[in-house]
Design an enzyme around this catalytic site. Structure first.
Site, PDB file in Angstrom:
ATOM      1  CB  SER A 257      -0.902   0.008   1.237  1.00  0.00           C
ATOM      2  OG  SER A 257      -0.106   0.283   2.378  1.00  0.00           O
ATOM      3  CE  LYS A 258      -0.518   6.411  -3.172  1.00  0.00           C
ATOM      4  NZ  LYS A 258       0.621   6.214  -4.041  1.00  0.00           N
ATOM      5  NE  ARG A 259       0.436   0.634   5.878  1.00  0.00           N
ATOM      6  CZ  ARG A 259       1.068  -0.509   6.092  1.00  0.00           C
ATOM      7  NH1 ARG A 259       2.162  -0.545   6.808  1.00  0.00           N
ATOM      8  NH2 ARG A 259       0.603  -1.640   5.597  1.00  0.00           N
TER       9      ARG A 259
END
Ligand code: GLU
Length: 494
Positions: A257-259
């Site tokens: 994910s974006k993380r």
């Protein structure tokens, strides 16, 4: 099924941009089609009107083009099985649902959300092994159903799963046979009360009508598959082969994910990744040619991809490996290809090569030969080549390099000696070999360390200590400007 021509589809929902997971699914479908002489279809699953946008569709098409995944049927190219956007296929879903209804394979259900919730709670209470829809409206007299419809009562359409259907075994090329207990199958909704089809219905109507032979998609859809099998059976259509591919995880073992950094394909494009390198890397996330080969060019992928080499274990996205593959792709380019595809466009964009100005091809290739080994990303070109494009007046001197390599006792004498040696090289023999030949004897003549001498000349000529090989670089700069740079640098040397 085996001898039918392969037809596969990638069916993104335009509720966002193209994610690396979606890109990998697209790559596998494309490669599978190409490796089997089949047809690759792009279908836009835009049935969720609140979250689908035309803009996202355009972004997805653009990303697909950047990835080089050409589709044989779909938006912009058409095909015999269109339209290729689900919002344009509503009538087809209605007709298919009507047919199932007419054939007694689907039925209207008038249960309110409150009634459904109460039924569910009661099933839980009595520990009923069957927790799904309680088939309340399944055997309603058709006349009564019609009366309620005519009275304007809202209803959904449910599929009538045969009571004796038994367990559903999904044959999956990646997971093997996966058995879904009959108790997990209820008469699920195929059309909502607002007149829109559910995903499990629309997808199967499309896949059946488009003659899809293999459904290759993320394994988050494996749990939908038994329901989809029920729809194929109701429609009397052959069930395709399935291949559910694993999730992509970040280094911490959680879903990518974006993380974890960039997740959209176009972020990688904008960061300067080469499409070929990026496709190669994504293809290896869950598939391998032979368990060890890391460089799998597009043509090999398109001839050798097979589902039996797809792993069911989750794959971990490793940015370092991606960068390594990127470096390999750049390294293996010819100087001329590197110049055409990467260097010249970058220099052009940075304004270092003016539009319309023709550079001598040999000069460009010589520049490419020294810039390429120092380029990891296209944007590096400009900083590596900047000293060559500067002139004595405009060259920027890096402060730290000047402090370390030039502004020191004894450097003045080195530059003086370098100037004299270079003056002896005639303008028409200003080649890397002649320059290196002139500078070569200096350390001994000056009784100075080789590193110190060449560092001083390098900073004087290039403004930094990390530029490409000196002889080659100075040959590209040209004799007059090299001498002028020495003169300018002389003032900084002690
Ligand atoms: N539109 C669905 C998705 O993006 C496609 C699923 C499928 O391939 O059946 O997840």
């Amino acid at each position: 099924m085996a001898d039918k021509p392969v037809r596969v589809r990638f069916a993104p929902s335009p509720t966002g941009k193209l994610h690396v997971g979606g890109a990998r699914t697209a790559i596998y479908n494309w490669a599978f089609a190409r490796a089997n002489g089949g047809t690759f279809i792009l279908r836009i699953d835009d049935t969720d009107p609140t979250r689908s946008t035309d803009e996202n569709t355009q972004i997805i098409l653009r990303a697909m083009r950047w990835l080089g995944l050409d589709w044989d049927e779909g938006p912009e190219v058409g095909g015999d099985f269109g339209p290729y956007a689900q919002t344009e296929r509503l009538d087809l879903y209605k007709q298919a649902a009507q047919r199932l209804w007419d054939e007694g394979k689907a039925y209207p259900c008038f249960c309110t959300p409150e009634k459904l919730a109460a039924d569910r709670a009661a099933a839980q209470e009595r520990k009923d092994p069957f927790q799904g829809y309680q088939r309340t409206c399944r055997d309603m007299d058709p006349a009564e159903a019609q009366r309620r419809i005519d009275a304007g009562e809202p209803y959904v359409l449910r599929i009538k799963v045969p009571l004796d259907r038994g367990d559903v075994i999904v044959h999956d090329a990646v997971h093997g046979d996966v058995t879904f207990n009959a108790k997990e199958l209820d008469d699920f909704v195929i059309f909502r009360s607002d007149g829109t089809p559910t995903y499990n219905f629309a997808t199967v109507v499309d896949d059946a009508m488009m003659g899809i032979t293999h459904v290759i998609r993320g394994d988050d859809h494996l749990s939908n598959t038994p329901r989809q099998v029920m729809v194929y059976e109701a429609l009397g259509a052959p069930v395709p082969e399935f291949a559910h591919i694993s999730m992509i995880l970040g280094a911490d073992g959680k879903k990518l994910s974006k993380r974890h950094g960039a997740t959209n394909v176009e972020e990688y494009r904008d960061a300067g990744y080469l499409s070929d390198a990026f496709v190669n890397y994504l293809a290896l996330l869950g598939w391998s040619l032979d368990g060890e080969t890391t460089i799998v060019p597009r043509d090999v992928l398109a001839s050798k991809f097979s589902l039996d080499h797809v792993s069911k274990n989750p794959a971990t996205f490793d940015p370092k490996k991606l960068d390594w593959i990127q470096a390999e792709y750049i390294r293996s380019m010819t100087d001329a290809d590197f110049a055409d595809q990467i260097m010249v466009p970058e220099l052009h964009e940075a304004g270092l090569i003016e539009g319309g100005v023709e550079y001598d091809e040999t000069w460009i290739d010589a520049l490419a030969a020294i810039v390429k080994p120092r380029t990891k990303f296209p944007a590096d070109v400009v900083s590596v080549a900047a000293p060559v494009f500067a002139c004595a007046e405009t060259l920027e001197y890096d402060e730290k390099s000047v402090a370390k390599g030039l502004a020191k006792e004894g450097m003045g004498a080195i530059l003086d000696a370098a100037r004299e040696a270079l003056l002896a090289v005639p303008a028409d023999a200003w080649t890397p070999e002649a320059i290196d030949g002139a500078l070569g004897p200096l350390p001994e003549a000056l009784d100075a360390k080789k590193r110190i001498v060449f560092q001083a000349v390098r900073v004087a000529e290039c403004g930094n200590m990390v530029s490409p090989p000196l002889g080659e670089t100075m040959a590209l700069i040209g004799r007059d400007d090299c001498l002028a740079r020495l003169d300018r640098a002389r003032a900084m040397a002690l």
